[in-house]
Design an enzyme around this catalytic site. Sequence first.
Site, PDB file in Angstrom:
ATOM      1  N   LYS A 203       0.258  -1.076   0.043  1.00  0.00           N
ATOM      2  CA  LYS A 203      -0.278  -0.121   0.047  1.00  0.00           C
ATOM      3  C   LYS A 203       0.918   0.754  -0.325  1.00  0.00           C
ATOM      4  CE  LYS A 203      -3.695   2.841   2.318  1.00  0.00           C
ATOM      5  NZ  LYS A 203      -4.927   2.359   3.381  1.00  0.00           N
ATOM      6  N   ARG A 213     -10.510  10.287   1.156  1.00  0.00           N
ATOM      7  CA  ARG A 213     -10.644  10.540   2.334  1.00  0.00           C
ATOM      8  C   ARG A 213     -11.588  12.015   3.065  1.00  0.00           C
ATOM      9  NH1 ARG A 213      -4.277  12.135   1.878  1.00  0.00           N
ATOM     10  NH2 ARG A 213      -3.490   9.982   2.363  1.00  0.00           N
ATOM     11  N   ARG A 224       1.184   9.619   5.316  1.00  0.00           N
ATOM     12  CA  ARG A 224       1.126   8.447   6.423  1.00  0.00           C
ATOM     13  C   ARG A 224       2.627   7.756   5.789  1.00  0.00           C
ATOM     14  NH1 ARG A 224      -5.051   7.544   5.091  1.00  0.00           N
ATOM     15  NH2 ARG A 224      -6.041   8.829   6.727  1.00  0.00           N
ATOM     16  N   GLU A 240       8.040  -6.812   1.781  1.00  0.00           N
ATOM     17  CA  GLU A 240       6.243  -6.653   2.713  1.00  0.00           C
ATOM     18  C   GLU A 240       5.775  -8.587   1.951  1.00  0.00           C
ATOM     19  OE1 GLU A 240       5.154  -4.731   5.127  1.00  0.00           O
ATOM     20  OE2 GLU A 240       5.992  -3.055   4.581  1.00  0.00           O
ATOM     21  N   LYS A 255      -1.885  -1.555  -3.303  1.00  0.00           N
ATOM     22  CA  LYS A 255      -2.972  -0.303  -3.527  1.00  0.00           C
ATOM     23  C   LYS A 255      -2.168   1.256  -3.812  1.00  0.00           C
ATOM     24  CE  LYS A 255      -6.317   1.774  -0.642  1.00  0.00           C
ATOM     25  NZ  LYS A 255      -7.009   1.558   0.388  1.00  0.00           N
ATOM     26  N   SER A 281      -9.928   5.429  -5.476  1.00  0.00           N
ATOM     27  CA  SER A 281     -10.886   6.817  -5.134  1.00  0.00           C
ATOM     28  C   SER A 281     -10.617   8.114  -6.727  1.00  0.00           C
ATOM     29  CB  SER A 281     -11.329   7.188  -4.720  1.00  0.00           C
ATOM     30  OG  SER A 281     -10.148   8.041  -3.459  1.00  0.00           O
ATOM     31  N   TYR A 320     -15.309   0.767  -8.067  1.00  0.00           N
ATOM     32  CA  TYR A 320     -16.823   1.650  -7.036  1.00  0.00           C
ATOM     33  C   TYR A 320     -17.612   0.793  -8.296  1.00  0.00           C
ATOM     34  CZ  TYR A 320     -13.561   3.597  -3.482  1.00  0.00           C
ATOM     35  OH  TYR A 320     -12.901   3.940  -2.626  1.00  0.00           O
TER      36      TYR A 320
END
Length: 333
Positions: A203, A213, A224, A240, A255, A281, A320
Amino acid sequence: MTTYGSFPGTRPRRLRTSPVMRRMVAETRLHPADFILPAFVREGVAEPVPISSMPGVVQHTRDSLKKAAAEAVAAGISGIMLFGVPEESKKDGAGTAGTDPDGILQVALRDVRAEVGDDLLVMSDLCLDEFTDHGHCGVLDERGRVDNDATLERYAEMAQVQADAGAHVVGPSGMMDGQIGVIRDALDQIGRDDVAILAYTAKYASAFYGPFREAVGSSLQGDRRTYQQDPANLRESMRELELDLEEGADMVMVKPAGPYLDVLAKVADAVDVPVVAYQISGEYAMIEAAAEKGWIDRDKAILESLTGIRRAGARSILTYWATEVAQQLNSAR
């Protein structure tokens, strides 16, 4: 006598001559079962709330979420990933609403399971960012940094509460070191070895999260980058991946999807577990905005983007457009 020796004998265009030919030789196909629908449910609203930066996507009420889940079942998609949006007054530094059995996400999980049973995989975002007043994915230490190990304790509690509420799959998205192992142990301790873990393995700290957000009413202060991955790195993702698999991940995710197809392909080539990609998004918003301007063909661009993600190696795609595209695919058969 005319000679044709200078012309090609091998003509790949012969396999592109008609729609039925192209369909027969297609190497990648989309199917409704490839898709997972991300869905937002907001506490304390009487009507669905449109998300301005994501045309066509809403913050659901409990009732409209149940309707969306039923539509997803009818369309034949595989899952729904739930994100809870609590009332602003319920946010705090520890994200308490995220582990409250009566918090909006847990209530929504119970609602959807009651609506669809086992006909749809009910998945739950396992992260604190929607529930903290600072908007980070974990709890903060005295210096304002995300405390990895203190956050793991919160994730363990979240996993148990979400499993009790009916989640078939939990999706730890916070990128804390060791999160998969801690969550697997927490689930097994309460006898929920049947609950699967979809690890957000790679990610990235992406610029494409902006509309999300708004969707979750994020209170983020700062960024982040100390826990999400640097967009410049690929080998880091493979490290990871190795750790997540060692800790018990059942599925792994990349992602965002579109800007990281190289990462997705490398991950897919390396593992024998299902690989998932999240078309996020910002990817959604860009296509919708360009289509609204008349600059691109919306439906074709959506299918092309999803085909590219599938071709790169994703077994499943969070998008979506999941229900809409599944309905189109069904009608075309």
